[in-house]
Design a protein around this motif. Structure first.
Motif, mmCIF file in Angstrom:
data_model
loop_
_atom_site.group_PDB
_atom_site.id
_atom_site.type_symbol
_atom_site.label_atom_id
_atom_site.label_comp_id
_atom_site.label_asym_id
_atom_site.label_seq_id
_atom_site.Cartn_x
_atom_site.Cartn_y
_atom_site.Cartn_z
ATOM 1 N N THR A 103 73.096 -3.272 1.782
ATOM 2 C CA THR A 103 73.245 -2.888 3.190
ATOM 3 C C THR A 103 71.924 -2.542 3.873
ATOM 4 N N HIS A 104 70.840 -2.361 3.116
ATOM 5 C CA HIS A 104 69.557 -2.033 3.765
ATOM 6 C C HIS A 104 68.842 -3.322 4.216
ATOM 7 N N VAL A 105 69.608 -4.192 4.848
ATOM 8 C CA VAL A 105 69.105 -5.472 5.343
ATOM 9 C C VAL A 105 69.502 -5.616 6.806
ATOM 10 N N LEU A 106 68.527 -5.880 7.651
ATOM 11 C CA LEU A 106 68.777 -6.184 9.057
ATOM 12 C C LEU A 106 68.818 -7.695 9.187
ATOM 13 N N ARG A 107 70.006 -8.230 9.413
ATOM 14 C CA ARG A 107 70.215 -9.675 9.419
ATOM 15 C C ARG A 107 70.148 -10.197 10.849
ATOM 16 N N ILE A 108 69.173 -11.057 11.100
ATOM 17 C CA ILE A 108 68.912 -11.556 12.453
ATOM 18 C C ILE A 108 69.097 -13.066 12.507
ATOM 19 N N CYS A 109 69.740 -13.525 13.556
ATOM 20 C CA CYS A 109 69.865 -14.968 13.809
ATOM 21 C C CYS A 109 69.162 -15.288 15.129
ATOM 22 N N ILE A 110 68.266 -16.276 15.086
ATOM 23 C CA ILE A 110 67.570 -16.739 16.295
ATOM 24 C C ILE A 110 68.113 -18.116 16.653
ATOM 25 N N ILE A 111 68.626 -18.244 17.854
ATOM 26 C CA ILE A 111 69.269 -19.498 18.248
ATOM 27 C C ILE A 111 69.074 -19.700 19.758
ATOM 28 N N ALA A 112 69.302 -20.915 20.219
ATOM 29 C CA ALA A 112 69.211 -21.250 21.647
ATOM 30 C C ALA A 112 70.123 -22.445 21.905
ATOM 31 N N ASP A 113 70.377 -22.709 23.180
ATOM 32 C CA ASP A 113 71.237 -23.852 23.493
ATOM 33 C C ASP A 113 70.462 -25.168 23.341
ATOM 34 N N MET A 114 71.185 -26.262 23.373
ATOM 35 C CA MET A 114 70.598 -27.567 23.087
ATOM 36 C C MET A 114 69.505 -27.935 24.096
ATOM 37 N N LYS A 115 69.744 -27.664 25.354
ATOM 38 C CA LYS A 115 68.753 -28.012 26.382
ATOM 39 C C LYS A 115 67.418 -27.328 26.107
ATOM 40 N N PHE A 116 67.467 -26.040 25.787
ATOM 41 C CA PHE A 116 66.259 -25.271 25.496
ATOM 42 C C PHE A 116 65.551 -25.840 24.262
ATOM 43 N N ARG A 117 66.332 -26.185 23.228
ATOM 44 C CA ARG A 117 65.755 -26.677 21.969
ATOM 45 C C ARG A 117 65.090 -28.041 22.174
ATOM 46 N N ILE A 118 65.701 -28.875 22.984
ATOM 47 C CA ILE A 118 65.101 -30.190 23.268
ATOM 48 C C ILE A 118 63.775 -30.017 23.999
ATOM 49 N N MET A 119 63.746 -29.106 24.946
ATOM 50 C CA MET A 119 62.503 -28.842 25.691
ATOM 51 C C MET A 119 61.424 -28.302 24.758
ATOM 52 N N HIS A 182 66.642 -1.442 16.203
ATOM 53 C CA HIS A 182 67.622 -1.516 15.117
ATOM 54 C C HIS A 182 67.029 -1.091 13.776
ATOM 55 N N LEU A 183 65.719 -1.287 13.616
ATOM 56 C CA LEU A 183 65.091 -0.911 12.344
ATOM 57 C C LEU A 183 65.190 0.588 12.078
ATOM 58 N N GLY A 184 65.295 1.371 13.136
ATOM 59 C CA GLY A 184 65.402 2.815 12.963
ATOM 60 C C GLY A 184 66.820 3.304 12.743
ATOM 61 N N SER A 185 67.763 2.403 12.715
ATOM 62 C CA SER A 185 69.173 2.798 12.575
ATOM 63 C C SER A 185 69.455 3.349 11.182
ATOM 64 N N GLU A 186 70.272 4.410 11.149
ATOM 65 C CA GLU A 186 70.676 4.994 9.865
ATOM 66 C C GLU A 186 71.516 4.023 9.046
ATOM 67 N N VAL A 187 72.205 3.123 9.749
ATOM 68 C CA VAL A 187 73.141 2.211 9.074
ATOM 69 C C VAL A 187 72.437 1.313 8.055
ATOM 70 N N ILE A 188 71.183 0.919 8.357
ATOM 71 C CA ILE A 188 70.506 -0.026 7.461
ATOM 72 C C ILE A 188 69.441 0.630 6.586
ATOM 73 N N LYS A 189 69.457 1.944 6.513
ATOM 74 C CA LYS A 189 68.540 2.623 5.606
ATOM 75 C C LYS A 189 69.009 2.454 4.168
ATOM 76 N N ALA A 190 68.059 2.370 3.263
ATOM 77 C CA ALA A 190 68.384 2.167 1.845
ATOM 78 C C ALA A 190 69.107 3.390 1.290
ATOM 79 N N THR A 191 70.242 3.149 0.681
ATOM 80 C CA THR A 191 70.995 4.197 -0.002
ATOM 81 C C THR A 191 71.007 3.888 -1.491
ATOM 82 N N GLU A 192 71.436 4.846 -2.280
ATOM 83 C CA GLU A 192 71.522 4.618 -3.724
ATOM 84 C C GLU A 192 72.492 3.470 -4.031
ATOM 85 N N GLN A 193 73.576 3.434 -3.265
ATOM 86 C CA GLN A 193 74.568 2.370 -3.475
ATOM 87 C C GLN A 193 73.982 1.005 -3.135
ATOM 88 N N SER A 194 73.199 0.928 -2.053
ATOM 89 C CA SER A 194 72.592 -0.330 -1.648
ATOM 90 C C SER A 194 71.534 -0.782 -2.656
#
Length: 408
Positions: A103-119, A182-194
């Motif tokens: 859980t100590h992973v910030l998962r990011i997806c970078i995406i754009a629409d087709m028109k932007f990608r073609i340009m 988001h990096l400062g969020s408690e949710v993604i801090k490393a825990t013993e379980q993670s």
């Protein structure tokens, strides 16, 4: 500090986002190429073989060789070991391999629409046609990869990520500020379980590799040293396979217990097959469909995986795409005949051993074929046991030539 993963479509302006993140936070970055290089080093497999794991195109031999699964296992192990480091960005397709339990992973997806990608592609000198082709091909690979790993067809599914960065709608500063917050969020801090889940990921990967080395491909889950193996194909002698799998896994350091179970796909028609590394990948080339299909089935009974081509043109395409090790080749075929196929194979892929199997060849044909480099010249009908032995000898010759080339 949490780990950051970045999964992106091509031509989505990922690079400036990454560069800006690196300016703001002092993280090391690990890319697919670096993970492939590490996987190649620890496995001894060539990098180009490891890289095929990311491709949507699967070799016709894969159902026998499990090459894609073996490559994935080594990629996973390389990645799992790297996750022991702090302050890490994992960028690329391999990031999808990290289990949700870590859980100590910030998962990011970078995406754009087709028109932007073609340009964006045009800015890199691509034509619109090239851009569309590259985007579709890349997206197809990503869809296939995510489906294989997560059983989800949409690689951009928001539920797979903590954050979606639409670069066609969000400027660079805004995107980076969002990531920082988001990096400062408690949710993604490393825990013993993670942290424990990260250790379980390493053991799971080590078990998968140990099984892959012995030609097996089954589901693996490790938790606190207890390993559960899921058999997802029907097995003729289930108890024997279970005993063999347990014997392999029990030797892996850190394993305290092994349990086997039948997976969800067990009752499908596919039969589980362990890959025997001593048997060659065989391409059968013959326009007599009934004969070649029967021959393929008879080889299968002897645990020899084979693929079939019904003409010379198809055979030459498969040589480039699927890399067979041994061919069984008929001489008389429509289009490109067997002698011409043999000639082209020996010109472009001389390491492939070719066994001629014909019912109409002459002594002159035999001489031509042997002079061109055929391994053997056989007549139909042939005893299957003799053919099997010839195939194994051809494989041995190919392996010796490969080892000799490595030593040079």
């Amino acid at each position: 500090m949490p780990v950051i993963t970045i999964f992106s479509g091509v031509f989505c302006k990922k690079k400036p986002v990454l560069e800006k993140i690196m300016e703001k936070i002092k993280y090391d970055i690990v890319t697919d190429n670096e993970i492939i290089s590490e996987a190649s080093w620890i496995s001894g497999m060539p990098e180009n073989k490891i890289k095929t794991a990311f491709s949507s195109k699967v070799s016709v031999f894969n159902k026998f060789t499990h090459e894609k699964e073996r490559a994935t296992a080594w990629i996973k192990l390389a990645l799992a070991r790297m996750l022991s480091k702090d302050n890490l960005i994992v960028e690329g397709l391999s990031s999808q391999l990290i289990p949700k339990e870590i859980t100590h992973v910030l998962r990011i997806c970078i995406i754009a629409d087709m028109k932007f990608r073609i340009m964006a592609a045009k800015e890199e000198g691509k034509s619109e046609k090239e851009a569309i082709s590259l985007i579709h091909s890349s997206d197809k690979d990503r869809s296939s990869w995510v489906y294989d790993i997560l059983n989800t067809k949409d690689p951009w599914d928001p539920s797979l990520y903590d954050m979606i960065i639409p670069t066609d709608k969000m400027d660079l500063e805004e995107a980076v500020a969002l990531i920082e917050s988001h990096l400062g969020s408690e949710v993604i801090k490393a825990t013993e379980q993670s942290k424990k889940a990260a250790k379980d990921f390493i053991l799971t990967s080590e078990v998968e590799v140990a099984l892959a080395k012995e030609g097996h491909s089954v589901g693996v889950n490790a938790k606190d040293g207890a390993v559960t193996l899921s058999i997802n194909n029907h097995v003729l002698m289930l108890s024997r396979l279970e005993d063999e799998l347990k014997a392999i896994v029990e030797k892996v350091p850190g394993v305290t217990s092994v349990e086997t179970k039948v997976g969800k796909k067990y009752h499908q028609a596919d039969i589980y097959r362990k890959y025997d590394f001593e048997t060659p990948k065989v391409l059968l080339v013959d326009d007599e469909r009934k004969f070649v299909q029967t021959l393929s089935e008879r080889l299968m009974i002897r645990d020899m995986g084979s693929a079939v081509a019904y003409d010379g043109e198809s055979a030459l395409d498969m040589i480039n795409d699927d890399e067979p090790e041994v061919m069984i080749l008929d001489l008389k075929m429509p289009g490109i005949n067997g002698i011409e196929v043999l000639r082209k194979v020996k010109e472009t892929r001389p390491e492939i051993e070719v066994i001629i199997l014909t019912g109409q060849g002459s002594e002159e044909d035999r001489k031509i074929c042997m002079d061109l480099g055929a391994f053997a010249y056989l007549h139909k009908p042939v005893k299957i046991d003799f053919l099997s032995e010839t195939l194994k000898k051809a494989k041995e010759k190919m392996e010796k030539a490969r080892e000799l080339k490595k030593g040079q």
